[in-house]
Design a protein around this motif. Structure first.
Motif, PDB file in Angstrom:
ATOM      1  N   THR B  22       4.699  -2.904   1.132  1.00 28.74           N
ATOM      2  CA  THR B  22       3.650  -3.221   1.885  1.00 28.74           C
ATOM      3  C   THR B  22       3.053  -2.675   3.038  1.00 28.74           C
ATOM      4  OG1 THR B  22       4.491  -5.139   2.549  1.00 28.74           O
ATOM      5  CG2 THR B  22       2.860  -4.785  -0.155  1.00 28.74           C
ATOM      6  N   LEU B  23       4.457  -2.567   3.671  1.00 29.76           N
ATOM      7  CA  LEU B  23       3.409  -1.641   5.334  1.00 29.76           C
ATOM      8  C   LEU B  23       3.435  -0.322   5.185  1.00 29.76           C
ATOM      9  CD1 LEU B  23       2.612  -2.359   8.513  1.00 29.76           C
ATOM     10  CD2 LEU B  23       4.940  -2.562   8.513  1.00 29.76           C
ATOM     11  N   LEU B 113      -9.730   2.243  -1.130  1.00 29.42           N
ATOM     12  CA  LEU B 113      -8.387   2.120  -1.634  1.00 29.42           C
ATOM     13  C   LEU B 113      -7.152   1.427  -1.601  1.00 29.42           C
ATOM     14  CD1 LEU B 113      -8.347   5.598   0.534  1.00 29.42           C
ATOM     15  CD2 LEU B 113      -7.831   5.366  -1.270  1.00 29.42           C
ATOM     16  N   GLY B 114      -7.733   0.302  -0.804  1.00 30.24           N
ATOM     17  CA  GLY B 114      -7.129  -1.011  -0.681  1.00 30.24           C
ATOM     18  C   GLY B 114      -6.154  -1.304   0.734  1.00 30.24           C
ATOM     19  N   VAL B 115      -6.303  -0.336   2.040  1.00 34.93           N
ATOM     20  CA  VAL B 115      -5.808  -0.258   3.362  1.00 34.93           C
ATOM     21  C   VAL B 115      -5.737  -1.431   3.444  1.00 34.93           C
ATOM     22  CG1 VAL B 115      -5.197   0.622   5.385  1.00 34.93           C
ATOM     23  CG2 VAL B 115      -6.475   2.195   3.312  1.00 34.93           C
ATOM     24  N   ASP B 116      -4.211  -2.410   3.914  1.00 33.52           N
ATOM     25  CA  ASP B 116      -4.246  -3.156   4.084  1.00 33.52           C
ATOM     26  C   ASP B 116      -4.271  -3.205   5.526  1.00 33.52           C
ATOM     27  OD1 ASP B 116      -4.218  -6.259   4.771  1.00 33.52           O
ATOM     28  OD2 ASP B 116      -2.009  -6.332   3.032  1.00 33.52           O
ATOM     29  N   THR B 117      -5.427  -3.380   6.378  1.00 31.30           N
ATOM     30  CA  THR B 117      -5.153  -2.978   7.847  1.00 31.30           C
ATOM     31  C   THR B 117      -4.793  -4.429   8.221  1.00 31.30           C
ATOM     32  OG1 THR B 117      -6.863  -1.471   8.191  1.00 31.30           O
ATOM     33  CG2 THR B 117      -7.375  -2.806   9.882  1.00 31.30           C
ATOM     34  N   PRO B 118      -5.293  -5.547   7.568  1.00 32.28           N
ATOM     35  CA  PRO B 118      -4.908  -6.527   8.686  1.00 32.28           C
ATOM     36  C   PRO B 118      -3.054  -6.753   8.287  1.00 32.28           C
ATOM     37  CG  PRO B 118      -6.535  -7.911   7.705  1.00 32.28           C
ATOM     38  CD  PRO B 118      -6.003  -6.130   6.510  1.00 32.28           C
ATOM     39  N   LEU B 119      -2.498  -6.455   7.540  1.00 33.94           N
ATOM     40  CA  LEU B 119      -0.997  -6.414   8.063  1.00 33.94           C
ATOM     41  C   LEU B 119      -0.788  -5.423   8.182  1.00 33.94           C
ATOM     42  CD1 LEU B 119       1.576  -6.956   6.253  1.00 33.94           C
ATOM     43  CD2 LEU B 119       1.785  -4.426   5.048  1.00 33.94           C
ATOM     44  N   VAL B 120      -0.647  -4.244   8.854  1.00 33.85           N
ATOM     45  CA  VAL B 120      -1.216  -3.628  10.088  1.00 33.85           C
ATOM     46  C   VAL B 120      -0.797  -4.443  11.317  1.00 33.85           C
ATOM     47  CG1 VAL B 120      -1.364  -1.104  11.206  1.00 33.85           C
ATOM     48  CG2 VAL B 120      -1.575  -1.172   8.340  1.00 33.85           C
TER      49      VAL B 120
END
Lengths: 215, 429
Positions: B22-23, B113-120
Motif C-alpha cells: 500500500t505504501l 487516483l486514490g493516493v493515500d496521503t495520510p498513509l505516507v
C-alpha cells in the motif's frame, strides 16, 4: 526503401516497443506483489466488493467527490485529456493492424478527440507553470511528461488528418519512443491507479464508509 | 562491535521496514501532482500556503522513498524529484506529518487516483517516532498509559474512590439509591471503556441505568496515543490491556466511549495486530449502542428536552475512518427538535483541526486554531446554538475554536444530549 521503413516503424518497431513496455510493467507489478500487504481484519461493516466497484465508479461521476464537484471544469479536462489519449493510443493499433476501420470519418473523429486532448494538455502545462501550489511539487518529469504527451498528440492528430507517409512515420517513431519512456515516468500512474482504487475500495467498503452499510 | 547507526540510517531502515504494497503504491508515480487535493485540506483552506497542501506534505516523504525505489533513482534522481534523506529532512517531516496534518483523510476520499496521503505521512510519523523525533508530549502520553498498567495497584484505590463518588452522583440524578457504576464485574454484557474524566462516564452510566444494561468498567481508559505516533508496539500494548480485560471479564462486547481514535484503533487497527482472531466479543461505539436503545425502544427519549438548535460534527475517526454516519443522525432525529446539518458533512466533512494528536500539543495551538477556521465557518453557517461531537479530542478543539472565533455555541457530547432527552420509565428525572 521508404515503404519498408514505414512498414518497419508501423509493425516491427511497435511490437518491439510494446514488448519492452509490457515487460517493464510486468516487472513493476511483480515488484509490487512481492511486498507485504497489511489487510483489513476488523469485522466487516460494509461490502468490500461493492467498495471496489464504487471506488472505480467514482472517477466517472464528478458529483462523488468534493474535489471534482468544486472543480467540475477540471473533471471535464480530465475526461477530454484521457479521451484524447485513448484515441491516440487506439490509433497505434488500428492504423497498422486494422486499417479497414480507419475510414475518413473515423480518422477525423479520432483526430478531433486528440486535438481536444492537446488543448487540455496545453492548459495543464500552463497551470503547472503558473499555479504556485503545483509549481512547488513539480519535478522535471512532470513538465516533460506533459510536454511529451503534447508532442504525441500533435503527431497523432497530423497523422490522422493528413494520412501522409511522413506524419505517419513521425507518429509511429514518437509512439515507440513514448512506449520506452512511459514505464519510467509519472505517466505510469495508471498502473498504480488500478491498485490504489482496489485498496481504497477494500478499506472504505469494508468499513462501511462508501457503498452503504451492511445491516 | 557493530558501528552505531546515524539517525538518517536508522530512519531509512525504519522506512524500509514499513515499505508495504500500500505504501509502495501511495509513494509511487501514482500521484500525478494534479493538485485536486490541495483545497480539500483544511490546512490549505485556512492558510492558502502551497507548502502545506496534502501533495506538498506527502511529496517530502515520497521523494525519499523514490530515492530508494524509483527506477530512475540511480541515473537521474533529480528527474523524478528523488532525494537522499538528511537530518534536516527529518525535521521537515515533523512539521509535515505531525504539525501540518491531522490525518483526517479528506484528501484521500477526494483524490481521483486514490493516493493515500495520510498513509505516507503516517509512515513518516512512525519513522520519526522510531528515531526519537516525535513530539515528546505524545510519547509521554502513550507511555503514561502503559505505565498505568504497570502500576495498577497504585491507581486502583484512588480510581475506585472516584467511581464511588460518581455513583453517589448518579443515584441522586436518577433518584435511585440502588443505581450502580459497576467495576470489574465478571460476566457483564458490556465492558464500557471511558476516557479519563467523569464526563465520559456519567452520561453513559445514566443511559445504561435507564436501559437496564448489564455493564462494567475496568481499570483502563480508551485513549491510545500510540496510534498518533504510528507506533505499533505502543499502540498494541495500550489496546492489549482492554482486550485482555474483556477476556478476563468474559464480556460480550467492548463499548468504546465517545472517542474517535480509540474506536478506530479498537475496531479496525487492533484486529491486524492480534493473532487470536476472531475474538469472543465484538467492539462497538457507544454511538451504536445509544442508537440501538432508541431504535428498539429500550430507552424513551423526548426531543423537547433539548429545546435548542443542534448541529453535528462528524469526527474524522468515527466517520471517514469508521463509517459511523447514520447512527448519530438517527440519534439526533430522536433527541432534538431542531437538527441542522453542516455543509459539507459525512465523508466530506472538514476536520475540526484537532485530530491526529494535535489537540495534545500546546506549542502548535496557533496552527491548530488557524486550521480550525473552515470548521468554525461551517458551524457559524448553520446558526445552531449547540454543536455535538462524539469525540473528546474534537470537543476539546471545538471548545477552543468556539472561543477563538467567537461562535457562541455550546459544545456537547452525544451521550450528554441523549441523557438529557431520556424520559425515565419511573417518570422521575
Amino acid at each position: 526503401m521508404e515503404d519498408r521503413f514505414l512498414e518497419f516503424v508501423k509493425f516491427d518497431l511497435q511490437i518491439i516497443a510494446l514488448s519492452v513496455f509490457a515487460l517493464l510493467y510486468a516487472l513493476k507489478v511483480y515488484q509490487l506483489m512481492k511486498l507485504p500487504w497489511p489487510k483489513e481484519m476488523g469485522p466487516r461493516r460494509g461490502s468490500e466488493e461493492l467498495g471496489v466497484v464504487y471506488s472505480f465508479a467514482w472517477l466517472f461521476f464528478p458529483w462523488s467527490m468534493s474535489s471534482t464537484t468544486q472543480h467540475l471544469g477540471r473533471w471535464v479536462e480530465f475526461a477530454l485529456y484521457h479521451l484524447g489519449a485513448g484515441a491516440a493510443i487506439l490509433g497505434t493499433f488500428t492504423i497498422p493492424f486494422w486499417p479497414a476501420i480507419m475510414t475518413r470519418p473515423v480518422s477525423l473523429t479520432m483526430a478531433v478527440l486528440v486535438i481536444g486532448g492537446f488543448i487540455v494538455g496545453a492548459i495543464k502545462l500552463a497551470r503547472r507553470i503558473l499555479a504556485p501550489e503545483l509549481r512547488v511539487v513539480s519535478t522535471p518529469d512532470d513538465y516533460f511528461s506533459l510536454a511529451a504527451v503534447e508532442v504525441f498528440f500533435f503527431f497523432t492528430a497530423m497523422a490522422l488528418i493528413t494520412e501522409a507517409r511522413g506524419w505517419m512515420i513521425a507518429y509511429f517513431l514518437i509512439t515507440a519512443a513514448f512506449l520506452f519512456y512511459v514505464p519510467f515516468s509519472k505517466i505510469s500512474h495508471y498502473v498504480y491507479w488500478f491498485f490504489a482504487r482496489v485498496f481504497f475500495g477494500l478499506r472504505y467498503g469494508r468499513r462501511g464508509i462508501i457503498a452503504g452499510k451492511k445491516a | 562491535m557493530e558501528e552505531q547507526k546515524t539517525l538518517v540510517e536508522q530512519a531509512k531502515e525504519e522506512l524500509e521496514k514499513r515499505f508495504s504494497r500500500t505504501l509502495a503504491v501511495a509513494a509511487s508515480n501514482l500521484c500525478v501532482h494534479c493538485g485536486l487535493c490541495v483545497d480539500q485540506c483544511h490546512y490549505f483552506v485556512a492558510t492558502r500556503d502551497p507548502h502545506i497542501s496534502p501533495v506538498a506534505k506527502a511529496e517530502q516523504v515520497r521523494r525519499v522513498v523514490k530515492a530508494e525505489h524509483d527506477w530512475l533513482r540511480r541515473i537521474f534522481p533529480w528527474w523524478t524529484g528523488a532525494k537522499e534523506l538528511t537530518e534536516e529532512d527529518l525535521d521537515k517531516w515533523v512539521e509535515a506529518a505531525f504539525r501540518n496534518c491531522s490525518m483526517c483523510q479528506r484528501c484521500v476520499v477526494n483524490c481521483p487516483l486514490g493516493v493515500d496521503t495520510p498513509l505516507v505521512l503516517a509512515t513518516a510519523r512512525g519513522v520519526l517516532t522510531a528515531v526519537g523525533k516525535a513530539p515528546e508530549i505524545l510519547v509521554q502520553l502513550a507511555d503514561a498509559a502503559i505505565a498505568r498498567e504497570e502500576n495498577l495497584e497504585f491507581f486502583k484505590d484512588f480510581y475506585l474512590e472516584q467511581i464511588k463518588e460518581l455513583e453517589a452522583e448518579l443515584q441522586k440524578k436518577v433518584g435511585d439509591p440502588e443505581a450502580r457504576i459497576p467495576v470489574d464485574v465478571e460476566g457483564a454484557r458490556f465492558l464500557y471503556v471511558p476516557l479519563s474524566g467523569a464526563h465520559t462516564i456519567m452520561p453513559a452510566a445514566e443511559i445504561f441505568y435507564h436501559a437496564g444494561e448489564s455493564w462494567t468498567l475496568s481499570m483502563f481508559e480508551a485513549a491510545n496515543y500510540g496510534i498518533f505516533l504510528n507506533d505499533p508496539v505502543r499502540s498494541k500494548r495500550i489496546t492489549e490491556r482492554i482486550i485482555r480485560e474483556a477476556e478476563r471479564l468474559k464480556v460480550q462486547e467492548i463499548i468504546i466511549t465517545e472517542c474517535g481514535h480509540a474506536y478506530a484503533v479498537s475496531r479496525w487497527e487492533a484486529p491486524k495486530w492480534f493473532k487470536d482472531q476472531p475474538w469472543n466479543f465484538r467492539v462497538r461505539s457507544i454511538l451504536e449502542v445509544m442508537d440501538e436503545y432508541i431504535q428498539t425502544g429500550r430507552i424513551q427519549v423526548d426531543p423537547a428536552r433539548n429545546p435548542f438548535s443542534v448541529t453535528y460534527h462528524d469526527s474524522c475517526n468515527l466517520g471517514r475512518n469508521s463509517g459511523l454516519f447514520d447512527e448519530p443522525r438517527r440519534i439526533l432525529a430522536a433527541c432534538v427538535e431542531d437538527f441542522r446539518e453542516m455543509t459539507p458533512n459525512r465523508e466530506r466533512n472538514y476536520c475540526c483541526g484537532g485530530g491526529g494528536g494535535l489537540v495534545a500539543i500546546p506549542e502548535w495551538q496557533d496552527i491548530r486554531l488557524e486550521a480550525g477556521k473552515p470548521k468554525a465557518d461551517q458551524i457559524r453557517a448553520t446558526g445552531a446554538e449547540a454543536v455535538v461531537a462524539s469525540c473528546d479530542n474534537c470537543r476539546h478543539q471545538l471548545g477552543e475554536i468556539n472561543e477563538h472565533y467567537g461562535l457562541n455555541v455550546r459544545v456537547m457530547g452525544m451521550a450528554e444530549l441523549v441523557a438529557n432527552a431520556i424520559v425515565p420509565k419511573n417518570g422521575k428525572k
